[in-house]
Structures are given as structure tokens and as C-alpha cells.
Design a protein around this motif. Structure first.
Motif, PDB file in Angstrom:
ATOM      1  N   ALA A  69       0.830  -1.201   0.000  1.00 27.46           N
ATOM      2  CA  ALA A  69       0.000   0.000   0.000  1.00 27.46           C
ATOM      3  C   ALA A  69       0.864   1.249   0.000  1.00 27.46           C
ATOM      4  CB  ALA A  69      -0.914  -0.007   1.220  1.00 27.46           C
ATOM      5  N   ALA A  70       1.968   1.148   0.727  1.00 27.74           N
ATOM      6  CA  ALA A  70       2.846   2.309   0.791  1.00 27.74           C
ATOM      7  C   ALA A  70       3.469   2.587  -0.575  1.00 27.74           C
ATOM      8  CB  ALA A  70       3.948   2.069   1.814  1.00 27.74           C
ATOM      9  N   LEU A  71       3.755   1.512  -1.292  1.00 22.40           N
ATOM     10  CA  LEU A  71       4.354   1.694  -2.618  1.00 22.40           C
ATOM     11  C   LEU A  71       3.309   2.078  -3.652  1.00 22.40           C
ATOM     12  CD1 LEU A  71       6.833  -1.276  -2.890  1.00 22.40           C
ATOM     13  CD2 LEU A  71       7.412   1.128  -3.001  1.00 22.40           C
ATOM     14  N   GLY A  72       2.088   1.586  -3.447  1.00 25.19           N
ATOM     15  CA  GLY A  72       1.043   1.819  -4.435  1.00 25.19           C
ATOM     16  C   GLY A  72       0.822   3.292  -4.652  1.00 25.19           C
ATOM     17  N   GLY A  73       0.764   3.680  -5.886  1.00 22.07           N
ATOM     18  CA  GLY A  73       0.510   5.075  -6.182  1.00 22.07           C
ATOM     19  C   GLY A  73       1.733   5.949  -6.038  1.00 22.07           C
ATOM     20  N   GLU A  94      13.601   4.538   1.760  1.00 22.37           N
ATOM     21  CA  GLU A  94      13.961   4.034   3.084  1.00 22.37           C
ATOM     22  C   GLU A  94      12.728   3.689   3.927  1.00 22.37           C
ATOM     23  OE1 GLU A  94      16.790   6.542   5.006  1.00 22.37           O
ATOM     24  OE2 GLU A  94      16.991   5.134   6.683  1.00 22.37           O
ATOM     25  N   PRO A  95      11.677   4.520   3.928  1.00 22.78           N
ATOM     26  CA  PRO A  95      10.504   4.144   4.732  1.00 22.78           C
ATOM     27  C   PRO A  95       9.871   2.832   4.253  1.00 22.78           C
ATOM     28  CG  PRO A  95      10.358   6.437   4.005  1.00 22.78           C
ATOM     29  CD  PRO A  95      11.518   5.837   3.284  1.00 22.78           C
ATOM     30  N   GLY A 150       7.637   8.821  11.977  1.00 19.40           N
ATOM     31  CA  GLY A 150       6.480   8.732  12.863  1.00 19.40           C
ATOM     32  C   GLY A 150       5.242   9.466  12.368  1.00 19.40           C
ATOM     33  N   ARG A 151       5.406  10.313  11.361  1.00 20.22           N
ATOM     34  CA  ARG A 151       4.243  11.055  10.864  1.00 20.22           C
ATOM     35  C   ARG A 151       3.722  10.462   9.567  1.00 20.22           C
ATOM     36  NH1 ARG A 151       3.994  16.065  13.456  1.00 20.22           N
ATOM     37  NH2 ARG A 151       2.834  17.024  11.771  1.00 20.22           N
ATOM     38  N   SER A 152       4.239   9.314   9.174  1.00 16.25           N
ATOM     39  CA  SER A 152       3.798   8.720   7.910  1.00 16.25           C
ATOM     40  C   SER A 152       2.398   8.115   8.051  1.00 16.25           C
ATOM     41  CB  SER A 152       4.764   7.627   7.467  1.00 16.25           C
ATOM     42  OG  SER A 152       4.488   6.449   8.184  1.00 16.25           O
ATOM     43  N   ALA A 153       1.798   7.825   6.909  1.00 17.34           N
ATOM     44  CA  ALA A 153       0.437   7.264   6.920  1.00 17.34           C
ATOM     45  C   ALA A 153       0.408   5.873   7.533  1.00 17.34           C
ATOM     46  CB  ALA A 153      -0.104   7.223   5.484  1.00 17.34           C
ATOM     47  N   GLN A 154       1.550   5.198   7.533  1.00 16.39           N
ATOM     48  CA  GLN A 154       1.580   3.819   8.044  1.00 16.39           C
ATOM     49  C   GLN A 154       1.986   3.747   9.517  1.00 16.39           C
ATOM     50  OE1 GLN A 154       2.978   4.497   4.864  1.00 16.39           O
ATOM     51  NE2 GLN A 154       1.022   3.794   4.063  1.00 16.39           N
ATOM     52  N   ALA A 155       2.218   4.901  10.127  1.00 22.13           N
ATOM     53  CA  ALA A 155       2.779   4.896  11.483  1.00 22.13           C
ATOM     54  C   ALA A 155       1.891   4.134  12.468  1.00 22.13           C
ATOM     55  CB  ALA A 155       3.015   6.322  11.956  1.00 22.13           C
ATOM     56  N   PRO A 168      -8.271   5.121  12.791  1.00 19.34           N
ATOM     57  CA  PRO A 168      -9.126   4.540  11.745  1.00 19.34           C
ATOM     58  C   PRO A 168      -8.569   3.237  11.164  1.00 19.34           C
ATOM     59  CG  PRO A 168      -8.650   6.868  11.300  1.00 19.34           C
ATOM     60  CD  PRO A 168      -7.801   6.467  12.458  1.00 19.34           C
ATOM     61  N   ALA A 169      -7.246   3.136  11.078  1.00 18.93           N
ATOM     62  CA  ALA A 169      -6.673   1.951  10.434  1.00 18.93           C
ATOM     63  C   ALA A 169      -6.586   0.760  11.376  1.00 18.93           C
ATOM     64  CB  ALA A 169      -5.290   2.277   9.880  1.00 18.93           C
ATOM     65  N   THR A 170      -6.271   0.992  12.617  1.00 15.69           N
ATOM     66  CA  THR A 170      -5.981  -0.133  13.516  1.00 15.69           C
ATOM     67  C   THR A 170      -6.889  -0.182  14.741  1.00 15.69           C
ATOM     68  OG1 THR A 170      -4.386   1.201  14.734  1.00 15.69           O
ATOM     69  CG2 THR A 170      -3.525  -0.066  12.877  1.00 15.69           C
ATOM     70  N   GLY A 171      -7.798   0.794  14.861  1.00 15.35           N
ATOM     71  CA  GLY A 171      -8.596   0.889  16.077  1.00 15.35           C
ATOM     72  C   GLY A 171      -9.358  -0.386  16.404  1.00 15.35           C
TER      73      GLY A 171
END
Lengths: 192, 357
Positions: free
Chosen positions: B49-53, B238-239, B270-275, B306-309
């Protein structure tokens, strides 16, 4: 009483051809492969201790994994490869069930494990349930060889091929499994 | 009853699948109904997902260095700068790489990245590379002929990219992956990784993700990531590399290493969408390692994420149960159900709460 026929595990004359067609994306070939091995996967899942209520899910998961990993199957028998996937799926579900059991146990749940449905009308089913309750107390490895030999009627060689272990290991494991089973059976009031 | 008699009776029990089971399972498989989700979320797919787009061919292909040349020729209105790769054609020039200035009243036909560019009474600068060419028109107009279509352009800056999938090995590798030809995609990424620049780095990360997600080969994924780290120590990805490494370590059961990788990721990105997903995985690793307060702190911070709650809230309750805090576990289960009444653990949570003790 007539024994149920043992599974014909090793007759897969056209599997390789079907697999080649599957890899080419032919949906019909995959359905045929699925149909030919469905009963095998079902029986093996049951023998490995998957609760009857979960069998459809287990078989679905196993075929789903097999389909995804078709490229990883290069040699040997498809049924042997499929068996290992089924065993992996059953073991994974058992591990998760243990976590749930633990969680439920802490909260005082009385439904921690799947109760085995007992059909009092059929003595064979009753006997099977009794055997499965004893098998559930064996270690997974012992349970596996014991069920494949004593319930599924496979030869030592066939079991060895399915599990990927030498026949001598099958014999040793079976010896210990039988000893454990008989000890448990005696505790339940059965005669040796 | 004797043991052998019991076994003989058990063997006679019919364990054949019910009549419709085969068709039912086939239907579920063919409609791609997802298998039941494990309550213990894995991070699978986060890297993809991180690579997508993010990765696109045009962004990736590193320009090839132009072959050394002595050309500095000038013609009427045409200046070829040193280093450019230019070949005369019947009606003009084919420009493979480098910079060419044109200011000619005569009609001139250029071949650039598979297109024909007609220039007449135009002033422009062409800068070409194998993956990208820019046409900067300062006066007049040009006509770009692409697969039979003619497009006229006035002054401005235009970018041309390679034509068609054959010119795009990255797209070809991704297509193989989409089609499920994982072995082929792996080979295609391997070939791309032999190149240079961001494309090679991306190919290694994509190869790692492929091996992890589709080939169940976490050691192979780590090998690709090690190669990427060694060749591109300060790489742009790197991320993504760190995420893929985290997934691989987790898949291999190396909880302590996974925790450390997650820690490093959160410190740097730490501020990335996947954090939040990484934080959830760090919590799982902490829990596995017995660091329950640290795990609890992470789960607690993710309850409304929203992602992991959904998973974090349920795990939060499970953690209380694990520590024998029965009342707290029940309260957290109720809180879970209030937050996620249709959550993926809702049924289990409701069952646990209703079960009489």
C-alpha cells in the motif's frame, strides 16, 4: 460392520497436466483439480482434528492457499502438497483457538472449545466421537500418524510420503502414539 | 469394549462431506469471499500500500548517462550540445539523448522517444533521455505525431514519456504480479534491480514485498532488502524498505528484531500514513516479548485510530484478560462493542460478554 474405504491418496494420474493448465489461467482446470481433491482435503482436515463445524472454512482456506501458491509446487504429488497445506491450516486454527480459549477462560467462558456433536443414533459416529476425544489428548504429531493409520487406513509408506518423514520414523511415532492412546483408553474403561 | 473394537467402529463412521459442501466451498472460493480474518492482525500489505501510487515508471527510470561524443556541430538553426546523441535522418534528426537547440525556418522532422515532431518556423530546445524528453517551444509551433495522431502545440514546455508497455519494464513486472505470475514478476524485478538509481532500488523493494506477500519467502524478502540497503544506504525508499523489513521479521517470528525495526521506523517516519499500523505491530511484538505495559500503552493510543482501532481495541481488552484483570477486560470489551458494533471482533466480543460465569 464394514470399514470405510481408505482414501486413495496417491492416484493422481492427471494432476501435473491439470496443474500446468491451472498455471496458464484455465479456470476449468482449477475447478477439476479442486473437485478431485475436495474429499481428500475434507477427510484429512477431519482426521487432523478440525471441528466438524469448521471443515468448510478449513477446506476453503486450504484451497485458497493452494491456488495462491501454485507456482511454488514444482515436484511430487499434488495430494501430498495439499495435505501439508491442510495440516498447516488446521494447526494455525488450533493455535488461534488456543488464544481464544485462553481469553475465554480468563473471562469464565463455558464455550472455550468446540464441543463435538454426538449423534446418539449411530454407534459408529459415537465410536468416532469417542476416539476423537481420545485423539485430542495426544500430541499433534502422534495424533496425525495414529489417525492416518488407524482411521484412514494408510500404509506406513503412504504416511511417510504425506508427512515427508522416513517410514521408520512413522513406525516409531505410531508405536508411541498407540501406547499413549491405549493408556488413555484404559483410563476411560476400555480393555486393551 | 476393547480398543480395537472401538477403532473398528470409528473407522466405519462416514466422514464424507455433506452433499452440497463441495459446491458451497467452490462458490465461496470463486467469489473470492475472504477467509475469516484472524483477530491477530498481520501487517501484510502495508508495504504494498505504501508503494502503491507512489512508484510510477516516469518517476523512476534514471536517465542513462549519454555516451561521450565529440558532436558540437551546428547546422542552419540547429545546435547540438556536447554529449548529445543525434543521428541525421532523411528529413531531420533522431535525438536519443542530450540537448539540441533548434531555430529554423525550414521544416524539420525530429524523432524523439518514438514520436515524430515536425517543426516549422519554430524555436525550441529538446532535451532527451531514454525515459523522458522535454520540448521547450519558445516561438512558433510544433506538431507531435504519435501513433498516427497529430497534435499541434504552440509555445510552452512539453514532456514526452516512452510509449507502450514494451518500453516500460516496470509496468511489465507489475502486470506479471497482478496476473499472479509471481515467479515471472520476481525475475522481472531481479532484472530491473540490476540497473541503477531509484528504479533499481524500487525493484528490490517490490521484489521483497512480492516474496513476502505472495511467495511466503520472508528470508528471500530480507535478502532483497539487505541488497537495497547495501546499494542505496540513503535511498529514497527508506521508509518502504523499513516497512518491508518489519513485515519480514514479523513473519519470521523475530519479535525482538521486529520491535526494534518498528521503533526505528517510528522515530524516523512517525508522521507517515503507516505509522499507526507500525505502532500496532510494535505493540504485538512487545506483548509477545512480555513487555505488557509498553504493549498496553501502544494499544491504548490506537483505540480511535481509523486503520488499527478495531484490532487495537480488541487486543486492548485481551491484554487485560491476559493479566487476569477480569473487570477491566469486560469493560474494555464493552467499550470495543460501543466503538465497533460491526467490527471484525464484534461477534466474539459479544459472545464473551454474554457467556455466563
Amino acid at each position: 460392520m464394514t470399514a470405510a474405504p481408505a482414501m486413495q491418496v496417491f492416484e493422481n494420474t492427471s494432476d501435473l497436466e491439470l496443474l500446468a493448465r491451472c498455471r496458464e489461467g484455465e479456470a476449468g482446470a482449477w475447478e477439476k483439480l479442486y473437485s478431485e481433491h475436495f474429499t481428500f482435503a475434507w477427510r484429512m482436515a477431519r482426521r487432523l482434528g478440525a471441528p466438524p463445524a469448521d471443515l468448510e472454512d478449513v477446506v476453503q482456506d486450504a484451497f485458497s492457499v493452494a491456488h495462491r501458491k501454485l507456482d511454488d509446487f514444482h515436484e511430487g504429488r499434488f495430494s501430498t502438497w495439499l495435505y501439508r497445506i491442510v495440516a498447516h491450516v488446521v494447526a494455525g486454527r488450533r493455535r488461534r483457538q488456543k488464544v481464544r480459549d485462553f481469553f475465554s477462560g480468563i473471562l469464565g467462558s463455558a464455550e472455550a472449545t468446540h464441543p463435538v456433536a454426538v449423534d446418539d443414533q449411530v454407534s459408529a459416529r459415537r465410536a468416532l466421537v469417542r476416539v476423537e476425544q481420545l485423539l485430542n489428548q495426544l500430541s499433534p504429531k502422534k495424533r496425525e500418524v495414529f489417525a492416518l493409520k488407524e482411521l484412514e487406513g494408510l500404509t506406513h509408506e503412504a504416511i511417510g510420503e504425506l508427512l515427508g518423514i522416513p517410514t521408520a520414523t512413522v513406525r516409531t511415532r505410531l508405536f508411541h502414539a498407540r501406547a499413549d492412546f491405549e493408556r488413555l483408553a484404559r483410563a476411560e474403561g476400555l480393555e486393551p | 469394549m476393547k480398543v480395537d473394537q472401538l477403532l473398528a467402529e470409528a473407522r466405519a463412521a462416514d466422514i464424507a462431506p455433506p452433499p452440497n459442501a463441495r459446491a458451497r466451498v467452490l462458490e465461496r472460493l470463486s467469489t473470492a469471499r475472504p477467509a475469516r480474518t484472524s483477530p491477530w492482525l498481520a501487517l501484510a500489505g502495508v508495504t504494498a500500500a505504501a508503494l502503491g501510487g507512489f512508484v510510477t515508471w516516469n518517476m523512476l527510470r534514471a536517465p542513462s548517462a549519454p555516451a561521450p561524443t565529440e558532436v558540437a556541430a551546428t547546422d542552419d538553426g540547429v545546435t547540438v550540445e556536447p554529449g548529445a546523441q543525434v543521428t541525421p535522418t532523411a528529413r531531420g534528426l533522431a535525438i536519443a539523448a542530450g540537448r539540441v537547440r533548434l531555430s529554423s525556418r525550414a521544416t524539420l522532422q525530429l524523432e524523439v522517444l518514438g514520436r515524430t515532431v515536425e517543426c516549422s518556423a519554430a524555436t525550441l530546445v529538446v532535451e532527451a533521455a531514454p525515459a523522458r524528453a522535454t520540448l521547450e517551444v519558445t516561438s512558433g509551433s510544433i506538431t507531435v505525431i504519435e501513433e498516427g495522431e497529430r497534435v499541434v502545440r504552440g509555445p510552452g514546455r512539453y514532456v514526452l514519456t516512452p510509449l507502450g508497455p514494451k518500453a516500460d519494464p516496470w509496468a511489465a513486472a507489475q502486470a506479471l504480479e497482478r496476473q499472479g505470475d509471481y515467479a515471472g514478476a520476481d525475475r522481472a524485478y531481479e532484472a530491473l534491480a540490476r540497473g541503477d538509481g531509484l528504479l533499481a532500488e524500487s525493484a528490490l523493494v517490490a521484489q521483497a514485498t512480492l516474496r513476502l506477500s505472495h511467495r511466503h519467502d520472508a528470508p528471500g524478502a530480507l535478502a532483497a532488502l539487505d541488497a537495497a540497503a547495501s546499494r542505496f544506504p540513503s535511498g529514497a525508499l527508506e521508509p518502504e524498505r523499513s516497512l518491508a523489513r518489519l513485515e519480514s521479521l514479523w513473519a519470521l517470528g523475530r519479535a525482538a528484531d521486529a520491535r526494534d525495526e518498528a521503533q526505528g521506523y517510528l522515530e524516523r517516519f512517525g508522521r507517515s500514513a503507516q505509522a499507526s499500523q507500525v505502532r500496532f505491530l510494535r505493540a504485538r511484538a512487545q506483548e509477545q516479548l512480555g513487555a505488557l505495559p509498553a504493549a498496553e500503552a501502544d494499544y491504548g493510543a490506537l483505540l480511535d485510530d481509523p486503520a488499527t482501532g478495531d484490532d487495537a481495541s480488541f487486543a486492548f481488552a485481551a491484554l487485560a484478560a491476559r493479566q487476569h484483570h477480569q473487570a477491566q477486560a469486560q469493560a474494555r470489551l464493552r467499550s470495543y462493542l460501543a466503538r465497533f458494533p460491526r467490527g471484525q471482533h464484534a461477534r466474539e466480543a459479544a459472545t464473551l460478554l454474554k457467556t455466563p460465569r
